[in-house]
Design a protein around this motif. Sequence first.
Motif, mmCIF file in Angstrom:
data_model
loop_
_atom_site.group_PDB
_atom_site.id
_atom_site.type_symbol
_atom_site.label_atom_id
_atom_site.label_comp_id
_atom_site.label_asym_id
_atom_site.label_seq_id
_atom_site.Cartn_x
_atom_site.Cartn_y
_atom_site.Cartn_z
ATOM 1 N N MET A 1 0.850 -1.172 0.000
ATOM 2 C CA MET A 1 0.000 0.000 0.000
ATOM 3 C C MET A 1 0.898 1.239 0.000
ATOM 4 S SD MET A 1 -2.714 1.122 3.056
ATOM 5 C CE MET A 1 -3.360 -0.500 3.171
ATOM 6 N N PRO A 2 0.727 2.137 -0.980
ATOM 7 C CA PRO A 2 1.539 3.363 -1.014
ATOM 8 C C PRO A 2 1.304 4.206 0.242
ATOM 9 C CG PRO A 2 0.317 3.072 -3.079
ATOM 10 C CD PRO A 2 -0.171 2.032 -2.108
ATOM 11 N N PRO A 3 2.316 4.949 0.691
ATOM 12 C CA PRO A 3 2.192 5.723 1.920
ATOM 13 C C PRO A 3 0.973 6.642 1.963
ATOM 14 C CG PRO A 3 4.463 5.694 1.229
ATOM 15 C CD PRO A 3 3.654 5.031 0.129
ATOM 16 N N GLN A 4 0.592 7.227 0.852
ATOM 17 C CA GLN A 4 -0.555 8.142 0.861
ATOM 18 C C GLN A 4 -1.866 7.407 1.092
ATOM 19 O OE1 GLN A 4 1.470 7.647 -1.732
ATOM 20 N NE2 GLN A 4 0.308 7.361 -3.603
ATOM 21 N N ASP A 5 -1.877 6.071 0.926
ATOM 22 C CA ASP A 5 -3.080 5.282 1.156
ATOM 23 C C ASP A 5 -3.172 4.739 2.577
ATOM 24 O OD1 ASP A 5 -3.839 5.704 -1.457
ATOM 25 O OD2 ASP A 5 -2.994 3.817 -2.180
ATOM 26 N N ALA A 12 0.024 10.459 10.554
ATOM 27 C CA ALA A 12 0.341 11.369 11.658
ATOM 28 C C ALA A 12 1.581 10.895 12.421
ATOM 29 C CB ALA A 12 -0.853 11.491 12.602
ATOM 30 N N GLU A 13 1.703 9.599 12.620
ATOM 31 C CA GLU A 13 2.894 9.046 13.299
ATOM 32 C C GLU A 13 4.154 9.317 12.488
ATOM 33 O OE1 GLU A 13 3.414 7.521 16.263
ATOM 34 O OE2 GLU A 13 1.337 7.930 16.798
ATOM 35 N N ARG A 14 4.070 9.152 11.181
ATOM 36 C CA ARG A 14 5.233 9.426 10.322
ATOM 37 C C ARG A 14 5.624 10.900 10.399
ATOM 38 N NH1 ARG A 14 2.840 6.334 5.987
ATOM 39 N NH2 ARG A 14 2.531 8.330 4.973
ATOM 40 N N ARG A 15 4.637 11.784 10.399
ATOM 41 C CA ARG A 15 4.933 13.224 10.500
ATOM 42 C C ARG A 15 5.569 13.539 11.853
ATOM 43 N NH1 ARG A 15 0.092 13.564 7.728
ATOM 44 N NH2 ARG A 15 -1.074 13.949 9.633
ATOM 45 N N GLY A 52 7.565 13.128 6.395
ATOM 46 C CA GLY A 52 6.598 12.082 6.711
ATOM 47 C C GLY A 52 5.944 11.490 5.484
ATOM 48 N N THR A 53 6.641 11.543 4.351
ATOM 49 C CA THR A 53 6.036 11.080 3.100
ATOM 50 C C THR A 53 6.423 9.659 2.710
ATOM 51 O OG1 THR A 53 7.807 12.105 1.801
ATOM 52 C CG2 THR A 53 5.818 13.409 2.165
#
Length: 77
Positions: A1-5, A12-15, A52-53
């Motif tokens: 699954m791509p990160p934007q999905d 939010a955790e990645r950011r 966070g992308t």
Amino acid sequence: MPPQDHPAWLRAERRALGDRIRERRMWRDLTQEKLAERAGVSRDTVQRIERGTNDPRYSDLARIARALDTPLAQLVG
């Protein structure tokens, strides 16, 4: 699954992770380029993690933590 999905909570955790890395990098007065050099990763990798992308690899996070002289557990919080 791509990160934007990914679900909103995961994005939010990645950011938050990126914010913690950016904070420590700036506190140590390092550019993204200098941190990347010290960690042995590309500047693009540091940039994507701080934004966070992407889903960073464990090995990249471990290298960045070492370059920041910060325990990995503090970065992933």
